[in-house]
Design an enzyme around this catalytic site. Structure first.
Site, short mmCIF file in Angstrom:
data_model
loop_
_atom_site.label_atom_id
_atom_site.label_comp_id
_atom_site.label_asym_id
_atom_site.label_seq_id
_atom_site.Cartn_x
_atom_site.Cartn_y
_atom_site.Cartn_z
N GLU A 173 7.86 12.52 13.64
CA GLU A 173 7.90 11.05 13.47
C GLU A 173 6.81 10.51 12.54
OE1 GLU A 173 7.98 9.51 17.49
OE2 GLU A 173 9.89 10.47 17.91
N ASN A 214 10.57 16.49 11.73
CA ASN A 214 11.45 16.06 12.82
C ASN A 214 11.30 14.56 13.05
OD1 ASN A 214 13.21 16.98 15.06
ND2 ASN A 214 11.56 16.29 16.41
N HIS A 250 18.71 10.69 19.14
CA HIS A 250 18.66 9.78 20.29
C HIS A 250 19.58 8.60 19.98
CE1 HIS A 250 15.45 11.92 22.29
NE2 HIS A 250 14.74 11.92 21.20
N GLU A 281 17.11 16.69 19.62
CA GLU A 281 16.76 15.97 20.87
C GLU A 281 17.88 15.04 21.32
OE1 GLU A 281 12.98 13.91 20.69
OE2 GLU A 281 12.04 15.48 19.52
N ASP A 283 20.34 12.75 23.12
CA ASP A 283 20.80 12.07 24.33
C ASP A 283 21.47 10.78 23.89
OD1 ASP A 283 18.46 10.53 23.89
OD2 ASP A 283 17.42 11.39 25.61
C1 XIL Z 1 9.30 12.31 25.51
C2 XIL Z 1 9.45 13.04 26.83
O1 XIL Z 1 10.82 13.23 27.11
C3 XIL Z 1 8.79 12.26 27.93
O2 XIL Z 1 8.79 12.97 29.15
C4 XIL Z 1 7.36 11.88 27.55
O3 XIL Z 1 6.78 11.06 28.54
C5 XIL Z 1 7.34 11.18 26.22
O4 XIL Z 1 7.97 11.99 25.24
N1 XIL Z 1 10.80 11.93 20.66
C6 XIL Z 1 10.14 13.13 20.82
C7 XIL Z 1 9.89 13.67 22.17
O5 XIL Z 1 9.87 13.82 19.81
O6 XIL Z 1 8.72 14.43 22.24
C8 XIL Z 1 9.86 12.55 23.20
O7 XIL Z 1 9.77 13.15 24.48
C9 XIL Z 1 11.09 11.69 23.08
C10 XIL Z 1 11.15 11.04 21.72
#
Ligand code: XIL
Length: 366
Positions: A173, A214, A250, A281, A283
């Protein structure tokens, strides 16, 4: 394997259209399901075969305390990512005291389960240890010292897992939603060169690991993914060892999704530079409570990302950010939203899980 993806892309799209309503027959030529199992019981990793690593983020606390969760991680996925326990605040809670115990636990389990491990993440602006952020804020840690600290951290962590991590999210990020380098302590104190440094240090510590950029909101073509493309070109032109681009995935049903072709087209731009790609990642959240329409839309969100990855040539891993609504980061971070995962709180399959099975079943047929 990857070249055939292009030739069969049209066919795949055709098959996928019928897949959303079709049965889940086992792939021709693939092993029959175990006696007593129906094709719909076949785990995702088995359906994906050698074509694609199918991963999940693993919540270490859940993994330790919940046997249903733990068993499912092993059965269903061929790759895992530590959801939190490889992050800096966990691995170096006090300056100079390294603690890889939780991460090592997951590594050992991955080995037992025949799983690959994605490393997440070496440099981020969140989940940094307080000694570091406070030290920078108070002026106790100056630029020279901070650069040394970052170098040490990357070297220590990558070396610890050397040879056992196939892809590392080296920087996470680092571009913001206005497509500019994100305003973080790294940029403010070290200047933009920290990104190239991070990749060089990681490569030195494990020359075989594939090193990734990423981020989120970079699944399709937009100003942010354009900025990543420019960054990747710039790094490669300088000879920086960057090997991959990860789109987090996401999504939210209330925002809509890209098409699979848009995702594949965007990933293809990075692949044309010689990079691997991954969806890292996934969801798909929704405003609570869930209903049948939202759940069906959610299945579509998972589907376009998976199909986009499969339609790309070098997208070799597809990771979901947790697989059960029982342990999800979403409700804690997005007020009023949740139900973002493939399985519900009782580990029952949602339409999104069935959709992933349907898409992956087709992989075995091409
Ligand atoms: C999130 C985890 O899922 C949580 O448990 C934690 O509190 C915060 O981070 N992008 C990312 C991940 O790259 O590392 C994040 O994970 C979600 C967003």
């Amino acid at each position: 394997m990857k070249v055939s993806r292009v030739a069969t892309a049209g066919l795949l799209v055709g098959l996928l259209v019928s897949a959303s309503v079709s049965s889940l027959l086992p792939a021709a030529g693939s092993p029959a399901p175990a006696a007593g199992a129906t094709s719909s019981d076949r785990p995702l990793r088995q359906l994906a075969g050698r074509e694609l690593l199918v991963g999940t983020a693993v919540d270490h606390a859940a993994f330790t305390s919940d046997t249903t969760y733990r068993d499912r991680v092993g059965a269903e996925f061929s790759s895992i990512t530590a959801e939190n326990v490889m992050k800096w605040e966990v691995v170096e809670p006090e300056r100079g005291r390294l603690d890889f115990s939780a991460a090592d636990d997951l590594m050992a389990a991955a080995k037992r389960n025949g799983q690959q491990v994605r490393g997440h993440t070496l440099l981020w602006h969140n989940q940094l240890p307080a000694w570091l952020t406070q030290g920078v804020e108070s002026g106790d840690i100056d630029a020279g010292e901070l650069r040394g600290i970052l170098r040490q951290h990357i070297t220590d962590e990558v070396r610890h897992f050397r040879g056992r991590i196939y892809q590392w999210d080296v920087v996470n990020e680092v571009i913001d939603d206005n497509a500019q380098l994100r305003d973080t302590l790294w940029l403010r104190v070290l200047g933009p060169g920290y990104i190239a440094d991070a990749f060089r240090w990681a490569h030195k510590a494990d020359p075989k690991a594939k090193l990734f950029l990423n981020d989120y909101n970079v699944e399709g073509v937009n100003a942010k993914s354009d900025a990543y493309l420019a960054l990747a070109k710039d790094l490669l032109a300088q000879g920086v060892p960057v090997h991959g681009f990860g789109a987090q995935g996401h999504y939210g049903v209330q925002f809509g999704f890209h098409s699979a072709a848009e995702v594949a087209g965007n990933l293809g731009r990075f692949e044309a530079l010689g990079l691997e790609t991954a969806i890292t990642e996934v969801d798909v959240r929704m405003l609570m409570p869930p209903d049948t329409v939202k759940l069906q839309a959610q299945a579509q969100g998972y589907s376009v990302l998976l199909q986009g990855c499969l339609l790309a040539r070098r997208c070799n891993s597809f990771t979901v950010w947790g697989f059960t609504d029982k342990y999800s980061w979403v409700p804690g971070f997005f007020e009023g939203q949740g139900a973002a995962n493939l399985l519900d709180e009782t580990f029952a399959a949602k339409p999104a899980y069935r959709e992933m099975q349907a898409v992956l079943t087709l992989v075995g047929r091409r």
